[in-house]
Design a protein around this motif. Structure first.
Motif, mmCIF file in Angstrom:
data_model
loop_
_atom_site.group_PDB
_atom_site.id
_atom_site.type_symbol
_atom_site.label_atom_id
_atom_site.label_comp_id
_atom_site.label_asym_id
_atom_site.label_seq_id
_atom_site.Cartn_x
_atom_site.Cartn_y
_atom_site.Cartn_z
ATOM 1 N N VAL A 407 0.835 -1.210 0.000
ATOM 2 C CA VAL A 407 0.000 0.000 0.000
ATOM 3 C C VAL A 407 0.867 1.255 0.000
ATOM 4 O O VAL A 407 0.578 2.231 -0.685
ATOM 5 N N ALA A 408 1.961 1.243 0.774
ATOM 6 C CA ALA A 408 2.818 2.430 0.855
ATOM 7 C C ALA A 408 3.401 2.773 -0.501
ATOM 8 O O ALA A 408 3.460 3.960 -0.885
ATOM 9 N N ASP A 409 3.830 1.735 -1.290
ATOM 10 C CA ASP A 409 4.391 1.994 -2.621
ATOM 11 C C ASP A 409 3.335 2.576 -3.542
ATOM 12 O O ASP A 409 3.615 3.489 -4.341
ATOM 13 N N LEU A 417 2.360 11.441 -8.811
ATOM 14 C CA LEU A 417 1.530 11.906 -9.920
ATOM 15 C C LEU A 417 0.780 13.196 -9.591
ATOM 16 O O LEU A 417 0.169 13.795 -10.483
ATOM 17 N N GLY A 418 0.793 13.606 -8.325
ATOM 18 C CA GLY A 418 0.194 14.890 -7.973
ATOM 19 C C GLY A 418 -1.162 14.818 -7.317
ATOM 20 O O GLY A 418 -1.835 15.845 -7.192
ATOM 21 N N TYR A 419 -1.574 13.625 -6.860
ATOM 22 C CA TYR A 419 -2.892 13.510 -6.245
ATOM 23 C C TYR A 419 -2.820 13.889 -4.764
ATOM 24 O O TYR A 419 -1.850 13.553 -4.074
ATOM 25 N N SER A 420 -3.891 14.564 -4.292
ATOM 26 C CA SER A 420 -3.947 14.965 -2.887
ATOM 27 C C SER A 420 -4.152 13.735 -2.002
ATOM 28 O O SER A 420 -4.513 12.649 -2.479
ATOM 29 N N LYS A 421 -3.931 13.914 -0.723
ATOM 30 C CA LYS A 421 -4.110 12.806 0.224
ATOM 31 C C LYS A 421 -5.540 12.281 0.182
ATOM 32 O O LYS A 421 -5.774 11.072 0.216
ATOM 33 N N ASN A 422 -6.513 13.207 0.118
ATOM 34 C CA ASN A 422 -7.903 12.776 0.095
ATOM 35 C C ASN A 422 -8.200 11.970 -1.162
ATOM 36 O O ASN A 422 -8.886 10.941 -1.123
ATOM 37 N N ALA A 423 -7.664 12.424 -2.323
ATOM 38 C CA ALA A 423 -7.889 11.695 -3.575
ATOM 39 C C ALA A 423 -7.213 10.329 -3.528
ATOM 40 O O ALA A 423 -7.768 9.324 -3.993
ATOM 41 N N ARG A 424 -6.008 10.266 -2.946
ATOM 42 C CA ARG A 424 -5.301 8.979 -2.852
ATOM 43 C C ARG A 424 -6.075 7.995 -1.989
ATOM 44 O O ARG A 424 -6.305 6.843 -2.377
ATOM 45 N N ASP A 425 -6.488 8.466 -0.801
ATOM 46 C CA ASP A 425 -7.199 7.567 0.114
ATOM 47 C C ASP A 425 -8.523 7.107 -0.478
ATOM 48 O O ASP A 425 -8.889 5.922 -0.378
ATOM 49 N N TRP A 443 0.912 -3.680 5.074
ATOM 50 C CA TRP A 443 -0.345 -3.830 4.339
ATOM 51 C C TRP A 443 -0.071 -3.864 2.832
ATOM 52 O O TRP A 443 0.818 -3.165 2.330
ATOM 53 N N VAL A 444 -0.882 -4.687 2.147
ATOM 54 C CA VAL A 444 -0.784 -4.777 0.689
ATOM 55 C C VAL A 444 -2.144 -4.476 0.081
ATOM 56 O O VAL A 444 -3.191 -4.599 0.730
ATOM 57 N N PHE A 445 -2.105 -4.051 -1.175
ATOM 58 C CA PHE A 445 -3.326 -3.664 -1.897
ATOM 59 C C PHE A 445 -3.566 -4.638 -3.045
ATOM 60 O O PHE A 445 -2.629 -5.066 -3.732
ATOM 61 N N SER A 446 -4.844 -4.969 -3.287
ATOM 62 C CA SER A 446 -5.246 -5.757 -4.460
ATOM 63 C C SER A 446 -6.532 -5.182 -5.015
ATOM 64 O O SER A 446 -7.359 -4.648 -4.274
ATOM 65 N N LEU A 447 -6.697 -5.258 -6.344
ATOM 66 C CA LEU A 447 -7.891 -4.721 -6.991
ATOM 67 C C LEU A 447 -9.114 -5.553 -6.648
ATOM 68 O O LEU A 447 -9.017 -6.755 -6.355
ATOM 69 N N HIS A 448 -10.286 -4.890 -6.710
ATOM 70 C CA HIS A 448 -11.539 -5.622 -6.573
ATOM 71 C C HIS A 448 -11.675 -6.596 -7.740
ATOM 72 O O HIS A 448 -11.009 -6.461 -8.781
#
Length: 481
Positions: A407-409, A417-425, A443-448
């Motif tokens: 998730v951190a990466d 890329l310039g996205y705000s924290k709110n947009a990222r979250d 933590w790791v992220f995976s697509l739906h």
């Protein structure tokens, strides 16, 4: 003010008799008889004598000084008395041209904490329900009653002082627990109430009467005058006959508090709620009336950031939004800690909240509110940058041909890329799932499981890299991340 003996003997008058209730005086031009009598602290002159030309005149000490030493010029008498270290009486009210040197200029503003809470003035503490307003004033009360410094609010170390509180929303037991947890000296805190259990709210109308007059009397006879008076919540104490949405009536309801602050050299904090308007304009957010902002010397705004409401750790942001004599300090970000103060039972969790050491942010509270409002609007728009960020996530995952990534990466990539924290979250939550592979691991992220086609195939005129606008948002985000 000089005594009669000093006033008259200095002008050559002689005291010829001293009684229990009056003294008899003779003018230097007279060799026999009575020229004047001092009775009940007034000079009674039966006939014209010396500078007193009016038969049967009665004069105060100030009036006698003006006539004897200044030919009746009261302004000159006031100047001379001030220079001699006396405090002459004020002129009768009324419109007139007054020499600037004759104006009774009030002393410079003194502070509980410079830039935050002035003495002899009204400070309005305003915020939404549950934002932590009462936790803030409890913190200040702890510093005042113990004499402890609190550098974040510019409160220096000084002698401990008393505080008067009026509470209408929280129970006395809850307030006492918060004050104790904050380290306040409870023996220096006085509750103005009608009942022995701390309940029974006083009501205040316009003018110095009723409960306000009684409060004046208590403070006048207090062994130690209080340094601060807190009313939480002020609107609950306003008499029912006053409509505080009417500016004139609101000013009439607020004026006695300014008089109270002046008379007792105390800081008055009036606590109130924001209204429910969908705006970041602090003037519009102030509940009740515009007069509340106009009458206050200081307005302190509390708030919670949008992302705070979704995190386990809660924060309270606070900062000055109006300061008539100082610049606006940057907002402080407090962490709200929950402490166990008594054994837990089925009916009572036994906990109380308190504020921990804050960090200073890099912007005013007004700037933070505007930024959070913009982020919320961004998150609520279907074609927002959060949607672009979701597409950037899909491209990132496809480029790596991985089922999951740290998730951190992923968030670092979106930040580049310039996205705000709110947009990222928002994008990370909407596009997939985040969880640790095992307890204690990153933590790791995976697509739906949904196909990427469920998102817009393209957004004409927009790029997933936000360029200069994104850079600006990222700089703003660094103030709060």
């Amino acid at each position: 003010m000089p005594e009669w003996e000093e006033i008259l003997t200095g002008a050559g008058w002689a005291q010829i008799n001293q009684g229990m209730f009056s003294n008899i005086w003779r003018h230097p031009s007279a060799s026999i008889g009575v020229s004047a009598t001092v009775k009940n602290d007034l000079l009674q002159v039966p006939g014209p004598v010396g500078p007193f030309t009016e038969p049967g005149g009665v004069y105060t000490r100030f009036q006698a000084i003006a006539i004897i030493n200044h030919g009746g010029d009261e302004q000159a008498a006031r100047r001379a008395l001030r220079e001699a270290g006396y405090h002459p009486p004020s002129e009768p009210p009324g419109l007139r041209l007054r020499r600037l040197t004759d104006i009774d200029v009030p002393p410079p503003t003194r502070w509980i904490g410079p830039g935050w809470i002035p003495r002899r003035e009204i400070t309005v503490l305003v915020g939404g329900e549950g934002d932590g307003k009462s936790l803030f004033w409890v913190l200040v009360v702890a510093a005042v009653t113990t004499g402890s410094p609190y550098k974040h609010l510019n409160i220096p170390a000084r002698q401990p002082a008393d505080v008067v509180i009026i509470i209408t929303e929280d129970s006395t037991a809850e307030v006492q627990a918060r004050l104790k947890a904050a380290g306040a000296d409870l023996a220096r805190i006085h509750i103005y109430c009608t009942d022995d259990d701390g309940s029974g709210t006083p009501t205040f109308g316009e003018g110095l009467n009723g409960d306000m007059l009684l409060l004046h009397a208590y403070l006048e006879t207090a062994p130690e005058p209080p340094a601060m008076i807190v009313v939480d919540a002020w609107l609950d104490t306003v008499a029912g006959g006053l409509n505080i949405r009417d500016t004139q009536q609101a000013r009439a309801a607020l004026h006695p508090w300014k008089q109270l602050a002046d008379a007792h050299d105390a800081a008055v904090i009036l606590v109130t709620h924001t209204n429910r308007m969908d705006t970041s304009n602090t003037r519009d957010l102030m509940g009740g009336t515009a007069a509340l902002r106009q009458k206050a010397r200081m307005v302190l705004f509390t708030a919670r950031a949008n992302h705070d409401r979704e995190e386990d750790e809660q924060h309270m942001w606070i900062g000055p939004d109006k300061a008539n004599t100082t610049g606006l300090s940057h907002a402080l970000k407090f962490t709200v800690a929950v402490m166990q103060v008594r054994p837990r039972t089925d009916d009572d969790p036994g906990t109380v909240a308190r504020l921990q050491e804050p960090m200073q942010t890099l912007a005013t509270i007004r700037t933070h509110l505007e930024q959070w409002r913009d982020e919320q609007r961004e998150a609520n728009q279907p074609s927002s940058r959060a949607v672009l960020a979701q597409r950037a996530i899909q491209e990132y995952m496809q480029a790596r041909k991985a089922a999951s990534v740290p998730v951190a990466d992923l968030k670092d990539h979106l930040k580049e890329l310039g996205y705000s924290k709110n947009a990222r979250d928002t994008a990370v939550k909407a596009a997939g799932e985040s969880r640790p592979p095992a307890p204690g691991e990153p933590w790791v992220f995976s697509l739906h499981g949904a196909e990427p086609a469920s998102l817009p195939a393209s957004l004409p005129g927009l790029d997933v890299s936000l360029g200069s606008q994104g850079d600006r948002e990222d700089r703003e985000d660094s103030n709060t991340s």
